[in-house]
Scaffold this motif. Structure first.
Motif, PDB file in Angstrom:
ATOM      1  N   TYR A 119       0.833  -1.198   0.000  1.00  0.00           N
ATOM      2  CA  TYR A 119       0.000   0.000   0.000  1.00  0.00           C
ATOM      3  C   TYR A 119       0.872   1.254   0.000  1.00  0.00           C
ATOM      4  CZ  TYR A 119      -3.755   3.193   1.323  1.00  0.00           C
ATOM      5  OH  TYR A 119      -4.653   4.233   1.354  1.00  0.00           O
ATOM      6  N   LYS A 120       1.840   1.310   0.917  1.00  0.00           N
ATOM      7  CA  LYS A 120       2.716   2.495   1.007  1.00  0.00           C
ATOM      8  C   LYS A 120       3.521   2.698  -0.266  1.00  0.00           C
ATOM      9  CE  LYS A 120       4.676   1.745   4.959  1.00  0.00           C
ATOM     10  NZ  LYS A 120       5.417   1.794   6.199  1.00  0.00           N
ATOM     11  N   GLU A 121       3.986   1.619  -0.860  1.00  0.00           N
ATOM     12  CA  GLU A 121       4.725   1.728  -2.120  1.00  0.00           C
ATOM     13  C   GLU A 121       3.842   2.300  -3.216  1.00  0.00           C
ATOM     14  OE1 GLU A 121       6.608  -1.955  -3.240  1.00  0.00           O
ATOM     15  OE2 GLU A 121       7.621  -2.112  -1.295  1.00  0.00           O
ATOM     16  N   ARG A 122       2.604   1.884  -3.250  1.00  0.00           N
ATOM     17  CA  ARG A 122       1.681   2.333  -4.297  1.00  0.00           C
ATOM     18  C   ARG A 122       1.251   3.787  -4.109  1.00  0.00           C
ATOM     19  NH1 ARG A 122      -1.876   0.433  -8.367  1.00  0.00           N
ATOM     20  NH2 ARG A 122      -3.850   1.569  -8.350  1.00  0.00           N
ATOM     21  N   PHE A 123       0.947   4.181  -2.859  1.00  0.00           N
ATOM     22  CA  PHE A 123       0.343   5.488  -2.625  1.00  0.00           C
ATOM     23  C   PHE A 123       1.253   6.520  -1.963  1.00  0.00           C
ATOM     24  CE2 PHE A 123      -3.247   2.432  -2.573  1.00  0.00           C
ATOM     25  CZ  PHE A 123      -3.860   2.855  -3.748  1.00  0.00           C
ATOM     26  N   GLY A 124       2.301   6.094  -1.291  1.00  0.00           N
ATOM     27  CA  GLY A 124       3.210   7.040  -0.654  1.00  0.00           C
ATOM     28  C   GLY A 124       2.791   7.464   0.745  1.00  0.00           C
ATOM     29  N   PHE A 125       1.788   6.829   1.288  1.00  0.00           N
ATOM     30  CA  PHE A 125       1.341   7.099   2.659  1.00  0.00           C
ATOM     31  C   PHE A 125       0.749   5.807   3.218  1.00  0.00           C
ATOM     32  CE2 PHE A 125      -1.821   8.789  -0.367  1.00  0.00           C
ATOM     33  CZ  PHE A 125      -2.921   8.000  -0.105  1.00  0.00           C
ATOM     34  N   PRO A 126       0.657   5.705   4.555  1.00  0.00           N
ATOM     35  CA  PRO A 126       0.130   4.487   5.168  1.00  0.00           C
ATOM     36  C   PRO A 126      -1.376   4.319   4.936  1.00  0.00           C
ATOM     37  CG  PRO A 126       1.333   5.806   6.776  1.00  0.00           C
ATOM     38  CD  PRO A 126       1.164   6.640   5.554  1.00  0.00           C
ATOM     39  N   PHE A 127      -1.813   3.093   5.005  1.00  0.00           N
ATOM     40  CA  PHE A 127      -3.231   2.750   4.946  1.00  0.00           C
ATOM     41  C   PHE A 127      -3.917   3.303   6.195  1.00  0.00           C
ATOM     42  CE2 PHE A 127      -6.494  -0.408   6.267  1.00  0.00           C
ATOM     43  CZ  PHE A 127      -7.372  -0.263   5.212  1.00  0.00           C
ATOM     44  N   VAL A 128      -5.011   4.030   5.998  1.00  0.00           N
ATOM     45  CA  VAL A 128      -5.752   4.593   7.125  1.00  0.00           C
ATOM     46  C   VAL A 128      -7.184   4.092   7.057  1.00  0.00           C
ATOM     47  CG1 VAL A 128      -6.572   6.699   8.248  1.00  0.00           C
ATOM     48  CG2 VAL A 128      -4.311   6.668   7.168  1.00  0.00           C
TER      49      VAL A 128
END
Length: 174
Positions: free
Chosen positions: A111-120
């Protein structure tokens, strides 16, 4: 405390009490303080939400980056904020089976690799099974869709945190 008490808080006291309504973003509480007086808990919630909505996309991503990984390093090290710890424990993220923990770690990284932020996600409104399912599904979203989804989750978390600090409007009238 009731909304009347909230309205009389000093800048410093307001920041100390509401500084983590949005995870590790006390500047939001500082900005919301200047909107006093609030007519109700709903008005206070709206002030936080409106501030977030008015941020540029980079500011919204910054808010998302302030959140810890679910069942991640901060939970293991005991370095979560008090609020995040209670929320993650309540969802059962402190008691993952080995396979669940491996899956959570892998999906968090993906998720972080794809979006650049943690899953919330609002852990208080979910359990570990649903969180894992949502994490897997949301890894497939487009970036703009996921950023908007994450911000809506931040607002849910904030709303619940505010409700834990301030009496509901109906209680204020008693």
């Amino acid at each position: 405390m009731d909304i009347g008490t909230v309205n009389t808080l000093s800048y410093e006291d307001f920041g100390n009490i509401f500084g983590n309504v949005v995870e590790k973003c006390p500047i939001i509480a500082a900005a919301v303080w200047s909107s006093r007086p609030f007519a109700s808990l709903s008005a206070l919630e709206a002030a936080f939400s409106e501030f977030i909505d008015a941020l540029p996309e980079s500011g919204k991503e910054g808010i998302l980056r302030c959140h810890p990984d679910l069942a991640g390093r901060d939970l293991q090290r005991g370095t979560l904020t008090k609020e995040s710890l209670e929320e993650q424990e309540g969802a059962g993220l402190d008691a993952l089976e080995s396979a669940e923990a491996s899956s959570m770690a892998r999906l968090n990284e993906q998720y972080k690799e794809r979006f650049g932020f943690p899953f919330v996600i609002c852990a208080r409104m979910n359990d570990k099974k649903n969180i894992l399912r949502q994490l897997s599904e949301r890894c497939q979203h487009e970036g703009t869709v996921e950023r908007a989804h994450g911000i809506e989750e931040v607002k849910k978390i904030g709303r619940l945190r505010l409700q834990g600090l301030v009496c509901h409007d109906t209680q204020n009238k008693l």
